[in-house]
Design a protein around this motif. Structure first.
Motif, PDB file in Angstrom:
ATOM      1  N   ARG A 123     -12.058 -18.956  -9.515  1.00  8.85           N
ATOM      2  CA  ARG A 123     -13.001 -17.855  -9.730  1.00  8.85           C
ATOM      3  C   ARG A 123     -14.242 -18.330 -10.489  1.00  8.85           C
ATOM      4  N   ASP A 147     -16.343 -20.287  -8.194  1.00  9.09           N
ATOM      5  CA  ASP A 147     -17.046 -19.393  -7.272  1.00  9.09           C
ATOM      6  C   ASP A 147     -18.232 -18.722  -7.963  1.00  9.09           C
ATOM      7  N   THR A 174     -20.926 -21.281  -8.371  1.00  9.46           N
ATOM      8  CA  THR A 174     -21.561 -21.537  -7.075  1.00  9.46           C
ATOM      9  C   THR A 174     -22.501 -20.403  -6.705  1.00  9.46           C
ATOM     10  N   ARG A 175     -22.060 -19.163  -6.954  1.00  7.39           N
ATOM     11  CA  ARG A 175     -22.921 -18.023  -6.659  1.00  7.39           C
ATOM     12  C   ARG A 175     -24.193 -18.065  -7.495  1.00  7.39           C
TER      13      ARG A 175
END
Length: 424
Positions: free
Chosen positions: A197, A200, A203-204
Motif C-alpha cells: 500500500r 502504491d 507511486t501515485r
C-alpha cells in the motif's frame, strides 16, 4: 528475550526433572532392596527343600558344594535331631551391614540366608547415578531445544523489526519472508500488505507529479497561444477583447485541470460524474485548438449526432479530447474530424485524422506509460485513458491507419437527431 526464553525453559525442565526424578529414584531404591529380599527368601525356601531331600535320602550336606551354588551368601542350617545338628556355609557379614531371610519346614529344618548389605547399596547407588545422568542429559537437551527455539523466535522478530524500520525510512519493498510460525507469518503478511500500500501511494504521488506537469502543459499552451493572438491583434480592440476573454477561459480551464488532477489522485472522480452536454465540451475544445491547427495548415471539424448527454465530468472529458487533439497535431496529419454517435449503451466520440497512423509495433502498447512513437513523453494517451476510466468510460484505438481513437461514455439520456457540421 533470548535470555528469558533460555532461563524459563531451564526452570521448567529442572522442575519437571525433579518431579519425575526424585520419585523415580525412591521407587528404584525400594525395588532393588525388595528384589534382594525376595531373592534371599527364595534361596532360603529352596535350601529347606534341598535339606529335606538330603535327610530323606540320608546323604550328608556338602558345604563346599553349597558355597559354590550360593556364592557371597552366609548360610546357617539347623536340623532338629537327637542331638540337633547345624551346618554353616560362607563368611558371616559384619554386624549391621547384612540382610537375611529365614525359612523352616514342619519337620524341624531351619535355614537362615544372609548377604552383605553393601552390595545392594552399591547397586542402588549405581541406579541412582544412572537416573542423575539421564536427568542431566534431559536438562542438556532442554537447553539445546531452548536455544534453537529462542533463535527461531528472536531472529524472525529481529527481521520483522528491520522490515518495519525500512518501511518507516521509505523503502516500501515487500520482503516476502516467511518463518514457519503462523503468528509471525501473519505479522509478515500484514507488513507486506502495508509495504504494497505504501509503495502504491508513493507511486501515485510520483505519477501525480508527472501527470500534473504533463496535463498542465496543454492548457498552458492554449493560454500562450491566446496571449500571442492578443499581442498580434493589439491594434484591433474587438479582437483583443475576444482573445482576452478566451485567455480568461483558458486560465479557468487550467484551474479546473488542477482540480481534476487532484480529484483523480484521490480517486474521487467516479463519484463526481454527472450528466453533461457533449456538444459544449467538444465545441470548447475545437474552438481552442482550431488556431493551432490553422497555423500548421490543417483543420479540425465536428460531425455526428448533436444534443447528446453523457455521464462524465466536464474537465475530465475536455482533457481526454484535448490530449487526443494534441496527439493528432504532433503525430498525425491532414484534417481532423471529431464525430459523435450513440447507442443504447454508449455515447461514442471519435477523433480521426488523415495521417500515417500508428505502427504495428507501437499499436498494442500505445496506452502504456512512457511509450511514444514520435519522441513525445509517452504520457498523454496513458493519462487520457485513465481520465476516461475515472469517468466510468473507456478510451480505445479503433483503427490504426489512419489513426482513429474512440471515447466510450455512459449515456445520460436518449440521443438526439443526427446532423453534420462543418469546420468549427
Amino acid at each position: 528475550m533470548r535470555r528469558r526464553l533460555l532461563s524459563s525453559t531451564l526452570v521448567v525442565a529442572a522442575i519437571a526433572v525433579l518431579l519425575l526424578g526424585v520419585p523415580l529414584g525412591v521407587v528404584v531404591s525400594r525395588l532393588i532392596v525388595e528384589d534382594a529380599n525376595q531373592q534371599l527368601r527364595a534361596e532360603a525356601t529352596r535350601l529347606v527343600g534341598e535339606v529335606e531331600y538330603a535327610r530323606i535320602q540320608e546323604t550328608p550336606l556338602d558345604p563346599q558344594q553349597l558355597e559354590q551354588k550360593y556364592p557371597d551368601r552366609y548360610i546357617q542350617i539347623y536340623v532338629n535331631g537327637n542331638p540337633p545338628t547345624a551346618t554353616v556355609v560362607g563368611t558371616s557379614p559384619q554386624s549391621g551391614h547384612s540382610m537375611h531371610e529365614e525359612a523352616k519346614s514342619d519337620s524341624g529344618i531351619y535355614v537362615r540366608v544372609s548377604r552383605d548389605k553393601d552390595q545392594v547399596e552399591q547397586d542402588v547407588r549405581a541406579r541412582l547415578l544412572l537416573i542423575v545422568a539421564l536427568a542431566a542429559a534431559a536438562l542438556a537437551v532442554a537447553v539445546g531445544l531452548a536455544i534453537v527455539q529462542s533463535r527461531r523466535l528472536t531472529l524472525p522478530l529481529q527481521d520483522l523489526a528491520k522490515i518495519a524500520d525500512r518501511l518507516g525510512s521509505g523503502d516500501a519493498r515487500p520482503s516476502k519472508h516467511r518463518y514457519g510460525i503462523p503468528e509471525l507469518d501473519r505479522v509478515a503478511e500484514v507488513l507486506d500488505r502495508s509495504a504494497a500500500r505504501i509503495s502504491d501511494l508513493l507511486t501515485r504521488e510520483r505519477e501525480f507529479a508527472t501527470d500534473a506537469s504533463h496535463q498542465l502543459r496543454t492548457p498552458l499552451t492554449g493560454l500562450t497561444m491566446r496571449l500571442e493572438e492578443i499581442v498580434a491583434a493589439s491594434d484591433e480592440p474587438t479582437v483583443v477583447r475576444e482573445e482576452g476573454e478566451a485567455a480568461i477561459v483558458q486560465a479557468e480551464r487550467l484551474t479546473a485541470v488542477i482540480d481534476e488532477l487532484l480529484a483523480a489522485a484521490r480517486r474521487q472522480r467516479i463519484a463526481q460524474a454527472e450528466p453533461i452536454s457533449v456538444d459544449e465540451v467538444l465545441v470548447q475544445q475545437v474552438t481552442e485548438w482550431e488556431p493551432a491547427f490553422r497555423r500548421v495548415g490543417r483543420s479540425v471539424s465536428l460531425g455526428g449526432t448533436r444534443g447528446l448527454k453523457a455521464l462524465a465530468t466536464g474537465g475530465g472529458l475536455g482533457q481526454v479530447v484535448a490530449s487526443l487533439l494534441e496527439n493528432s497535431i504532433q503525430h498525425g496529419g491532414g484534417d481532423v474530424t471529431v464525430s459523435t454517435s450513440s447507442s443504447d449503451n454508449y455515447i461514442v466520440i471519435e477523433v480521426a485524422d488523415e495521417g500515417p497512423g500508428i505502427s504495428d509495433e507501437i499499436a498494442p502498447k500505445v496506452f502504456e506509460r512512457n511509450v511514444s512513437g514520435g519522441g513525445g513523453t509517452g504520457l498523454g494517451l496513458t493519462l487520457a485513458r485513465a481520465l476516461a476510466a475515472a469517468d466510468g468510460g473507456r478510451l480505445e484505438l479503433v483503427r490504426r491507419r489512419p489513426a482513429v481513437f474512440a471515447i466510450f461514455l455512459r449515456p445520460a439520456e436518449v440521443p438526439g437527431r443526427r446532423v453534420v457540421t462543418g469546420p468549427a
